[in-house]
Design an enzyme around this catalytic site. Structure first.
Site, PDB file in Angstrom:
ATOM      1  N   HIS A  37       0.838  -1.201   0.000  1.00  0.00           N
ATOM      2  CA  HIS A  37       0.000   0.000   0.000  1.00  0.00           C
ATOM      3  C   HIS A  37       0.878   1.257   0.000  1.00  0.00           C
ATOM      4  O   HIS A  37       2.059   1.190   0.331  1.00  0.00           O
ATOM      5  CB  HIS A  37      -0.931   0.040   1.218  1.00  0.00           C
ATOM      6  CG  HIS A  37      -2.132  -0.859   1.077  1.00  0.00           C
ATOM      7  ND1 HIS A  37      -2.106  -2.181   1.417  1.00  0.00           N
ATOM      8  CD2 HIS A  37      -3.393  -0.602   0.610  1.00  0.00           C
ATOM      9  CE1 HIS A  37      -3.296  -2.717   1.183  1.00  0.00           C
ATOM     10  NE2 HIS A  37      -4.093  -1.787   0.692  1.00  0.00           N
ATOM     11  N   LYS A  81      -0.647   5.041   4.380  1.00  0.00           N
ATOM     12  CA  LYS A  81      -1.651   4.163   5.014  1.00  0.00           C
ATOM     13  C   LYS A  81      -1.365   4.040   6.506  1.00  0.00           C
ATOM     14  O   LYS A  81      -0.225   3.841   6.919  1.00  0.00           O
ATOM     15  CB  LYS A  81      -1.664   2.780   4.353  1.00  0.00           C
ATOM     16  CG  LYS A  81      -2.719   1.857   4.945  1.00  0.00           C
ATOM     17  CD  LYS A  81      -3.040   0.686   4.043  1.00  0.00           C
ATOM     18  CE  LYS A  81      -4.059  -0.267   4.669  1.00  0.00           C
ATOM     19  NZ  LYS A  81      -5.350   0.375   4.951  1.00  0.00           N
TER      20      LYS A  81
HETATM   21  P1  NAD Z   1      -7.614   9.758   4.105  1.00  0.00           P
HETATM   22  O1  NAD Z   1      -6.746  10.010   5.288  1.00  0.00           O
HETATM   23  O2  NAD Z   1      -7.205  10.255   2.756  1.00  0.00           O
HETATM   24  O3  NAD Z   1      -9.092  10.349   4.382  1.00  0.00           O
HETATM   25  C1  NAD Z   1      -9.791  10.203   5.594  1.00  0.00           C
HETATM   26  C2  NAD Z   1     -10.646  11.461   5.796  1.00  0.00           C
HETATM   27  O4  NAD Z   1     -11.509  11.215   6.895  1.00  0.00           O
HETATM   28  C3  NAD Z   1      -9.803  12.706   6.105  1.00  0.00           C
HETATM   29  O5  NAD Z   1     -10.196  13.790   5.277  1.00  0.00           O
HETATM   30  C4  NAD Z   1     -10.101  12.976   7.599  1.00  0.00           C
HETATM   31  O6  NAD Z   1     -10.103  14.374   7.895  1.00  0.00           O
HETATM   32  C5  NAD Z   1     -11.501  12.367   7.737  1.00  0.00           C
HETATM   33  N1  NAD Z   1     -11.794  11.917   9.112  1.00  0.00           N
HETATM   34  C6  NAD Z   1     -11.044  11.129   9.901  1.00  0.00           C
HETATM   35  N2  NAD Z   1     -11.660  10.926  11.088  1.00  0.00           N
HETATM   36  C7  NAD Z   1     -12.836  11.588  11.026  1.00  0.00           C
HETATM   37  C8  NAD Z   1     -13.926  11.741  11.930  1.00  0.00           C
HETATM   38  N3  NAD Z   1     -13.903  11.209  13.161  1.00  0.00           N
HETATM   39  N4  NAD Z   1     -14.996  12.504  11.539  1.00  0.00           N
HETATM   40  C9  NAD Z   1     -15.001  13.079  10.300  1.00  0.00           C
HETATM   41  N5  NAD Z   1     -14.001  12.949   9.402  1.00  0.00           N
HETATM   42  C10 NAD Z   1     -12.945  12.212   9.759  1.00  0.00           C
HETATM   43  O7  NAD Z   1      -7.841   8.167   4.075  1.00  0.00           O
HETATM   44  P2  NAD Z   1      -8.439   7.276   2.885  1.00  0.00           P
HETATM   45  O8  NAD Z   1      -7.320   6.739   2.056  1.00  0.00           O
HETATM   46  O9  NAD Z   1      -9.557   7.993   2.226  1.00  0.00           O
HETATM   47  O10 NAD Z   1      -9.003   6.034   3.736  1.00  0.00           O
HETATM   48  C11 NAD Z   1      -9.992   6.217   4.731  1.00  0.00           C
HETATM   49  C12 NAD Z   1     -10.266   4.865   5.386  1.00  0.00           C
HETATM   50  O11 NAD Z   1     -10.850   3.977   4.424  1.00  0.00           O
HETATM   51  C13 NAD Z   1      -9.004   4.163   5.908  1.00  0.00           C
HETATM   52  O12 NAD Z   1      -9.338   3.448   7.094  1.00  0.00           O
HETATM   53  C14 NAD Z   1      -8.664   3.192   4.794  1.00  0.00           C
HETATM   54  O13 NAD Z   1      -7.909   2.071   5.208  1.00  0.00           O
HETATM   55  C15 NAD Z   1     -10.059   2.786   4.370  1.00  0.00           C
HETATM   56  N6  NAD Z   1     -10.169   2.233   3.009  1.00  0.00           N
HETATM   57  C16 NAD Z   1     -11.071   1.250   2.869  1.00  0.00           C
HETATM   58  C17 NAD Z   1     -11.298   0.715   1.604  1.00  0.00           C
HETATM   59  C18 NAD Z   1     -12.353  -0.351   1.441  1.00  0.00           C
HETATM   60  O14 NAD Z   1     -12.594  -0.814   0.317  1.00  0.00           O
HETATM   61  N7  NAD Z   1     -13.026  -0.749   2.536  1.00  0.00           N
HETATM   62  C19 NAD Z   1     -10.579   1.185   0.501  1.00  0.00           C
HETATM   63  C20 NAD Z   1      -9.647   2.221   0.690  1.00  0.00           C
HETATM   64  C21 NAD Z   1      -9.457   2.748   1.957  1.00  0.00           C
END
Ligand code: NAD
Length: 258
Positions: free
Chosen positions: A142, A146
């Site tokens: 990744h 991450k």
């Molecule tokens: P990122 O850091 O780019 O984005 C996360 C966003 O969420 C940020 O803008 C942050 O400010 C916001 N945030 C965090 N905590 C918050 C809260 N309590 N209230 C409101 N907003 C909040 O991360 P990303 O790459 O977009 O990934 C987000 C999550 O999704 C991670 O846990 C990642 O592992 C997961 N993910 C899951 C999948 C899937 O298919 N299930 C795919 C990709 C990423």
């Protein structure tokens, strides 16, 4: 379909927004992010879900373990369906999600891509076909930002392998170092590689005497997860309270994911 998008300013939030825009029949009714300053000014933004939940039919959440917890609590309070994709949840967080699913529809997936759903089906078939003596290792790659390691998908794959082989949770081996000695048979190696901008790459190795088999999924673009999350959102808008996964969606009549 009107979505409330939690984590809207993040990488996945922006990917869901782009796919929703292209879909034509999906409106982002409100965007939630603890960094609303990153909004760029378009539409309704809030730092928390509770105050904007009434605007949408379903909440789609890709944020953080805390974001997932808060979204679930807000959805229960309003009776709204939740699609949740954050990884790295503690066992208490996962238990809280399960409790929420008694009152609302909760769709959880550590990986929303259809290719990973197919990989898990192919892995089951491969594990049935090869002798139980074959060693199984998972290598995931990744991007460098991450937060959780190993990935939620690697843990889901390891869980599938553990169940297929009746292994205890302690069978996971996170990397090896030093005089690790010969590899025990009842072990699943998990290796997390971090660097660059990899979106997500999961390789399962099944190694026998003189041969091995590799099953691999590569996500090139977050659109792969975003498409699956929107299909899940469509799925839960007509579902009652309960716990839903990619397997339920793939098995549903009419295959909502297509
Ligand atoms: P990122 O850091 O780019 O984005 C996360 C966003 O969420 C940020 O803008 C942050 O400010 C916001 N945030 C965090 N905590 C918050 C809260 N309590 N209230 C409101 N907003 C909040 O991360 P990303 O790459 O977009 O990934 C987000 C999550 O999704 C991670 O846990 C990642 O592992 C997961 N993910 C899951 C999948 C899937 O298919 N299930 C795919 C990709 C990423």
């Amino acid at each position: 379909m009107r979505l409330v998008l939690v984590g809207a300013a993040g990488r996945m939030g922006r990917a869901v927004e782009a796919v929703a825009l292209a879909a034509g029949d999906v409106e982002i009714a409100a965007r939630v992010d603890e960094r609303p300053d990153l909004s760029g000014g378009n539409g309704v933004w809030s730092a928390e879900a509770a105050s904007v939940l009434a605007r949408g039919d379903v909440v789609v959440e890709f944020s953080s373990p805390r974001g997932a917890r808060e979204a679930a609590a807000a959805c229960v309070a309003r009776g709204a369906a939740l699609v949740s994709g954050s990884t790295g949840l503690s066992s208490e967080d996962e238990a809280a999600m399960r409790t929420a699913s008694r009152k609302i529809a909760v769709f959880r997936a550590s990986n929303f891509s259809l290719g990973v759903a197919a990989l898990r089906i192919a892995l089951q078939a491969a594990l049935e076909a090869v002798p139980a003596t074959w060693d199984v290792e998972i290598v995931e790659r990744h991007h460098r930002l991450k937060k959780d390691s190993p990935s939620g998908t690697a843990l889901a794959l390891a869980d599938d392998i553990g169940k297929a082989r009746s292994l205890p949770g302690s069978a996971l081996r996170h990397g090896r170092q030093g005089a690790a000695g010969p590899r025990p048979a009842a072990e699943v190696g998990v290796h997390a590689v971090r660097g660059g901008s990899w979106v997500g790459d999961h390789l399962v190795l099944l190694a026998g005497e003189g041969e091995w088999l590799e099953l691999r999924h590569v996500a090139q673009d977050r659109a792969a997860f975003a498409h699956g999350a929107l299909a899940a959102a469509r799925f839960v808008t007509t579902a009652g309270p309960g716990w839903y996964t990619m397997e339920d969606m793939l098995r549903a009549p009419g295959r909502a994911a297509r």
